[in-house]
Design an enzyme around this catalytic site. Structure first.
Site, PDB file in Angstrom:
ATOM      1  N   HIS A  87       0.820  -1.210   0.000  1.00 56.42           N
ATOM      2  CA  HIS A  87       0.000   0.000   0.000  1.00 56.42           C
ATOM      3  C   HIS A  87       0.859   1.268   0.000  1.00 56.42           C
ATOM      4  CE1 HIS A  87       0.214  -0.228   4.570  1.00 56.42           C
ATOM      5  NE2 HIS A  87       0.260   1.086   4.430  1.00 56.42           N
ATOM      6  N   ASP A 223       1.198  -7.768   2.196  1.00 58.34           N
ATOM      7  CA  ASP A 223       1.306  -6.319   1.980  1.00 58.34           C
ATOM      8  C   ASP A 223       2.767  -5.894   1.858  1.00 58.34           C
ATOM      9  OD1 ASP A 223       0.896  -3.632   1.801  1.00 58.34           O
ATOM     10  OD2 ASP A 223      -0.343  -3.452   3.584  1.00 58.34           O
ATOM     11  N   SER A 635       3.917   2.208   8.537  1.00 58.58           N
ATOM     12  CA  SER A 635       3.683   1.286   7.431  1.00 58.58           C
ATOM     13  C   SER A 635       4.991   1.051   6.683  1.00 58.58           C
ATOM     14  CB  SER A 635       2.640   1.863   6.470  1.00 58.58           C
ATOM     15  OG  SER A 635       1.367   1.880   7.047  1.00 58.58           O
TER      16      SER A 635
END
Length: 700
Positions: A87, A223, A635
């Site tokens: 992402h 991810d 992240s």
């Protein structure tokens, strides 16, 4: 360098106090040796503070980058190979995708370096050094200095410190305030701008579960994405060039293949965005009872419209994939945040503390009345904050108005400005569907008219009729008309057409109202609030000496958070194990649902159990959770074991703990990480890019 008085006070406080409850905290790496290394080692850490952070020798910090402007990444080879989240690289993957080359759906793998894809505008930043500069920044500030004069002095001193830090080198630097302006740190960075896409799994792996699984546990999302950092032949930053070579970092991570068990020590090393642990009760009440509920409603509207259109047309799905992901991320986070704050009774806890603070401060003129003054300021701020939320989440969510605004705000129409506008138009129309935007505008404008007081709305605008007027006549809905406009040699005529356009007039009406009636008072009140927090923070530290130690709120600077692999109980009679495997992926597999449609190659591997070296107890580990305190910006951060080896890539938090930006709850606050072995399995067995593993160093 001489440490500031406040800095010395903070260190004495940290060393004198017991550790925080559970694993709360986001710690500055340069202060680990003075304040946290003992607690880390007591909980299982086996390295030294110098292994974590050093300016004199290679340390783990040298393998970590700020990826773009809002994520973290880490080096996994001595040839510039970098891993971050899918992402985090989603925008780049989407920009390279088309119906003919749908890298979002199919994934991407460069089979050699000539196939790696350049990403103009993407940069990665390595921290070179951080150090306390409080004395230099506050030089000239006296106890009675006027706030305006104080700001001028600090700004001037910041520029001086940054100038000295970057003189004679190619580095970039910034000075950041900590503890609400009671302390200042200098951060020096080396910034690389040639970053190329190497590998991305299909979205049905990298975004597996989509919005349904986002923020949830158990999670089965692969991810991650792989990029490579390039440099000039001198190994220094250089603009993109075919002649550039892979960057050779000072440090890259060894990857552990040993696996994890519940209770294992872990730590996250990255660039967390923003936390607000010390907010006043009135600020938290607004978030819980008013701000979050309205923002969630507005984004629910937008997502419903986008989702219907994306489900009906594959081309639209690609066009709006990144937009949808961006809107949905905070939308779901805010929902969990509201519930968490309510469950914990955070507002009540803060009110009780504020009463204790005022009792303690009663005979201390510097601090007496601070919390009551903050409450009064927040009461004044609330209507402006609410109007601001609607301006951002409703008006500026109308794509046409925002796009027209780029033309309205162009100060001149010189050739370079026109070139920039042409580039903006190309990007806009590539991913724009007027019907989606029109339906969104109709519904958002109705909510805006229903909830925003007339005193905060432009008198010249009728929200009920605006969409008809704007979408029916604006040239900015049509790429051909915009192209013709920008092709004209008559800049005066271009300016007249821009200024006369219905979308531009609407944009100016809304932004004019915002800039005159909302933003000035909002900014002025927040400035007063920030000043009051500076005093409040000093008072809290004095009041709670010996009771609690204070880590600075996250502010997108490099931090360490540590904890352990641990499951949790989200509700009565339910316990979540801390590790998820490929079995869970296949249990969710559904070819009829885009986000759960597992790639055919992965199905084949599962059916034959052809896992190769990545098999663990007859399956493949996919994700795990731990008690590390994380937030947005973490992240892509490396999740490391007690020996500083890479075991995972952080990508999310559990939904029940999303209020951790405001209050950390050790019973449910968990960070979610991709098990690095799943990424390696996907690269090797699914993506067919096993050659990349030859660059990596493993600990078996």
């Amino acid at each position: 360098m001489r440490k500031s008085t406040f800095f010395a006070f903070t260190l004495s406080l940290l060393s004198a106090l017991p550790s925080l409850r559970a694993d709360e905290g986001m710690w500055l790496p340069s202060l680990i040796e003075q304040g946290r290394i003992g607690d880390m080692r007591a909980k299982g850490f086996r390295l030294t503070a110098q292994d974590l952070y050093s300016v004199n020798q290679a340390s783990l910090k040298d393998a970590i980058v700020r990826f773009g402007s809002g994520c973290t990444g880490e080096l996994i080879s001595d040839q510039g190979l970098l891993i971050t989240n899918h992402h985090c690289g989603y925008g780049q993957i989407q920009q390279h995708s088309s119906v003919e080359h749908d890298y979002l759906t199919d994934g991407f793998a460069a089979m050699n370096r000539s196939e790696e894809l350049a990403n103009p505008g993407l940069v990665v930043s390595f921290l070179v050094e951080m150090k306390d500069v409080t004395d230099q920044i506050l030089r000239g500030v006296k106890a009675g200095t006027d706030e305006t004069e104080r700001t001028k002095i600090i700004d001037k001193n910041k520029k001086t410190v940054v100038r000295k830090a970057t003189a004679g080198n190619h580095y970039k630097a910034s000075v950041e305030a900590l503890y609400y302006g009671n302390q200042y740190f200098l951060f020096v960075y080396e910034v690389f701008e040639d970053v190329r896409l190497v590998f991305a799994p299909p979205s049905s792996v990298g975004k597996f579960g989509g919005d349904t699984d986002n923020w949830m546990w158990p999670r089965h999302t692969g991810d991650f994405s792989i990029f490579r950092v390039y440099a000039g032949k001198d190994n220094k930053p250089a603009p993109y060039s075919p002649d550039n070579v892979p960057y050779v970092p000072k440090k890259s991570f060894t990857i552990s293949l040993k696996g994890i068990e519940e209770g294992d020590f872990t730590f996250v090393y990255g660039f967390p965005g923003r936390t607000y642990q010390y907010l006043h009760s009135e600020a938290v009440r607004y978030i819980q009872e008013k701000g979050d509920p309205h923002k969630v409603n507005l984004r629910t509207i937008r997502l419903g419209i986008m989702n219907r259109a994306m489900a009906a047309d594959p081309a639209v799905r690609i066009q709006y994939a990144a937009k949808n992901a961006s809107v949905s991320n905070a939308w779901k986070k805010w929902q969990g945040e509201m519930k968490g704050l309510e469950r914990l009774g955070t507002v009540g806890k803060k009110q009780a503390f504020e009463k204790r603070f005022e009792a303690w401060a009663a005979d201390k003129p510097e601090y007496a009345g601070t919390t009551e003054q903050l409450a009064a300021l927040y009461d004044s701020l609330e209507p402006y904050a609410f109007a601001r939320d609607y301006h951002t989440e409703a008006i500026m969510a109308i794509e046409l108005l925002k796009f027209a605004g780029t033309f309205a705000d162009a100060e001149n129409l010189k050739p370079e400005t026109l070139a920039r506008l042409r580039k903006s138009a190309t990007g806009f129309f590539k991913d724009y569907v007027p019907a989606i935007d029109r339906e969104t505008a109709d519904t958002l404008l109705a909510e805006y008219a229903r909830n925003v007081p007339a005193s905060f709305r432009p008198e010249t605008i009728d929200p009920a009729a605006l969409a008809d007027a704007v979408f029916g006549s604006s040239l900015f809905t049509d790429s051909l008309q915009v192209g013709q406009l920008l092709a004209s040699a008559d800049t005066a005529a271009i300016r007249r057409k821009i200024d006369d356009d219905s979308a531009v007039r609407a944009y100016k009406a809304f932004t004019g109202t915002y800039k005159t009636r909302i933003e000035p008072e909002y900014a002025a009140l927040n400035e007063r609030i920030d000043r009051k927090y500076r005093t409040y923070m000093r008072g809290m530290m004095e009041m709670r000496r010996g009771e609690h130690d204070f880590y600075p709120d996250a502010n997108s600077t490099l931090r360490i958070a540590y904890g352990k692999v641990d499951g949790y109980r989200p509700m009565d009679a339910v316990y979540y194990e801390p590790v998820a495997t490929l079995e869970g992926v296949m249990q969710k597999d559904n070819p009829d649902i885009y986000d759960y449609d597992v790639p055919a190659r992965l199905r084949q591997i599962y059916e034959t159990k052809d896992y190769g070296r990545w098999a663990v107890d007859g399956t493949v580990p996919v994700t795990f959770i731990a008690t590390n305190h994380t937030t947005g910006g973490n992240s892509g951060s490396p999740v490391l074991n007690a020996d500083g080896q890479l075991i995972g890539v952080n990508f999310d938090r559990c939904w029940e703990g999303t209020m951790s930006d405001l209050e950390y709850d050790p019973t449910v606050c968990r960070n979610i990480a991709l098990d690095i072995r799943y990424a390696l399995f996907l690269i090797d067995k699914v993506g067919g890019a096993g050659y990349l593993l030859d660059e990596m160093k493993f600990a078996e």
